[in-house]
Design a protein around this motif. Structure first.
Motif, PDB file in Angstrom:
ATOM      1  N   LEU A 143      31.714  47.544  40.431  1.00 55.92           N
ATOM      2  CA  LEU A 143      33.033  47.377  41.026  1.00 55.92           C
ATOM      3  C   LEU A 143      32.964  46.435  42.221  1.00 55.92           C
ATOM      4  O   LEU A 143      31.999  46.491  42.986  1.00 55.92           O
ATOM      5  CB  LEU A 143      33.567  48.743  41.493  1.00 55.92           C
ATOM      6  N   PRO A 144      33.986  45.581  42.391  1.00 50.24           N
ATOM      7  CA  PRO A 144      34.006  44.756  43.601  1.00 50.24           C
ATOM      8  C   PRO A 144      34.204  45.671  44.812  1.00 50.24           C
ATOM      9  O   PRO A 144      35.020  46.596  44.773  1.00 50.24           O
ATOM     10  CB  PRO A 144      35.193  43.823  43.391  1.00 50.24           C
ATOM     11  N   SER A 145      33.431  45.437  45.857  1.00 49.89           N
ATOM     12  CA  SER A 145      33.502  46.308  47.020  1.00 49.89           C
ATOM     13  C   SER A 145      32.914  45.589  48.226  1.00 49.89           C
ATOM     14  O   SER A 145      32.132  44.659  48.093  1.00 49.89           O
ATOM     15  CB  SER A 145      32.712  47.594  46.760  1.00 49.89           C
ATOM     16  N   ASP A 146      33.295  46.076  49.411  1.00 42.03           N
ATOM     17  CA  ASP A 146      32.729  45.557  50.650  1.00 42.03           C
ATOM     18  C   ASP A 146      31.348  46.166  50.916  1.00 42.03           C
ATOM     19  O   ASP A 146      30.618  45.706  51.790  1.00 42.03           O
ATOM     20  CB  ASP A 146      33.654  45.876  51.840  1.00 42.03           C
ATOM     21  N   ALA A 147      31.008  47.201  50.162  1.00 40.65           N
ATOM     22  CA  ALA A 147      29.717  47.881  50.348  1.00 40.65           C
ATOM     23  C   ALA A 147      28.576  46.987  49.870  1.00 40.65           C
ATOM     24  O   ALA A 147      28.762  46.061  49.084  1.00 40.65           O
ATOM     25  CB  ALA A 147      29.715  49.193  49.573  1.00 40.65           C
ATOM     26  N   GLU A 148      27.401  47.298  50.360  1.00 42.04           N
ATOM     27  CA  GLU A 148      26.199  46.557  49.973  1.00 42.04           C
ATOM     28  C   GLU A 148      25.977  46.704  48.466  1.00 42.04           C
ATOM     29  O   GLU A 148      26.145  47.791  47.905  1.00 42.04           O
ATOM     30  CB  GLU A 148      25.008  47.133  50.744  1.00 42.04           C
ATOM     31  N   PRO A 149      25.598  45.626  47.774  1.00 43.60           N
ATOM     32  CA  PRO A 149      25.355  45.711  46.331  1.00 43.60           C
ATOM     33  C   PRO A 149      24.325  46.802  46.003  1.00 43.60           C
ATOM     34  O   PRO A 149      23.335  46.967  46.716  1.00 43.60           O
ATOM     35  CB  PRO A 149      24.804  44.329  45.970  1.00 43.60           C
ATOM     36  N   GLY A 150      24.590  47.555  44.947  1.00 45.09           N
ATOM     37  CA  GLY A 150      23.709  48.651  44.555  1.00 45.09           C
ATOM     38  C   GLY A 150      24.097  49.982  45.160  1.00 45.09           C
ATOM     39  O   GLY A 150      23.496  51.000  44.859  1.00 45.09           O
ATOM     40  N   THR A 151      25.129  49.979  46.025  1.00 46.63           N
ATOM     41  CA  THR A 151      25.605  51.224  46.643  1.00 46.63           C
ATOM     42  C   THR A 151      26.645  51.859  45.728  1.00 46.63           C
ATOM     43  O   THR A 151      27.486  51.177  45.153  1.00 46.63           O
ATOM     44  CB  THR A 151      26.229  50.941  48.024  1.00 46.63           C
ATOM     45  N   ILE A 152      26.593  53.163  45.611  1.00 48.41           N
ATOM     46  CA  ILE A 152      27.556  53.884  44.767  1.00 48.41           C
ATOM     47  C   ILE A 152      28.876  53.991  45.514  1.00 48.41           C
ATOM     48  O   ILE A 152      28.927  54.478  46.642  1.00 48.41           O
ATOM     49  CB  ILE A 152      27.018  55.282  44.402  1.00 48.41           C
ATOM     50  N   VAL A 153      29.943  53.495  44.870  1.00 50.96           N
ATOM     51  CA  VAL A 153      31.261  53.514  45.505  1.00 50.96           C
ATOM     52  C   VAL A 153      32.226  54.453  44.790  1.00 50.96           C
ATOM     53  O   VAL A 153      33.297  54.755  45.328  1.00 50.96           O
ATOM     54  CB  VAL A 153      31.860  52.086  45.581  1.00 50.96           C
TER      55      VAL A 153
END
Length: 178
Positions: A143-153
């Protein structure tokens, strides 16, 4: 007779006289070697017996600890359905006097099920905000997210552990890179 012949005969006579002693000495050495070999075999057998006993004790402990695994997997669908039922109840129904007791009953059932899980060593895996761990999580979507890649959102389905073993992986959505 020469000196060599006399010396040779003397050596033969001396050897013949000592032969019984040498034979006894060789027999004693053979017996000592055989006793030592048997002692080693006994020690190996005792060690193997002890290893088998430890393995059986560990297998029995594992069987006791994880005996409910099949049942626990089956009951997880009940927990999922109760959670979905609670999530589907609109706020207006939660405040309505006619349905308030029904909602409270479902909430109490969920709490009791959580207590039963806890008493039996079944724990929910915390996922959202954690790094994806392939030993505990199953990524279903990026999913596109502001979180660091590989983080569960996002968590689509809760995962559970029984003691230190995975009972069911969490189905999750993971933040994708850029």
């Amino acid at each position: 007779m020469t000196d060599e012949t006399t010396a040779s005969e003397d050596l033969r006579e001396e050897t013949a006289a000592k032969a019984p002693e040498l034979a006894e000495h060789d027999a004693a050495e053979e017996l000592r070697a055989e006793v030592e070999d048997l002692r080693k075999q006994l020690l190996y057998a005792q060690a193997e017996t002890q290893n088998v006993r430890r393995r059986m004790e560990k297998d029995a402990a594992d069987a006791r600890a994880y005996a409910a695994t099949g049942f626990a997997r089956d009951i997880l669908s009940v927990a999922d359905n109760l959670a979905r039922a609670l999530a589907a109840i609109p706020a207006a129904m939660r405040e309505d006097e006619g349905t308030k007791s029904l909602v409270a009953g479902i909430e109490m059932t969920v709490r009791e099920l959580d207590n039963v899980f806890q008493r039996n060593g079944i724990a929910k895996i915390e996922s959202v905000g954690q790094k994806l761990d392939p030993n505990r999580h199953q990524a279903m979507v990026e999913l596109p997210s502001d979180a660091e890649p590989g983080t569960i959102v996002q968590e689509m389905q809760a995962g559970y552990m029984i003691k230190d073993r995975l009972l069911r992986p969490a189905l999750v959505g993971v933040a994708k890179a850029g």
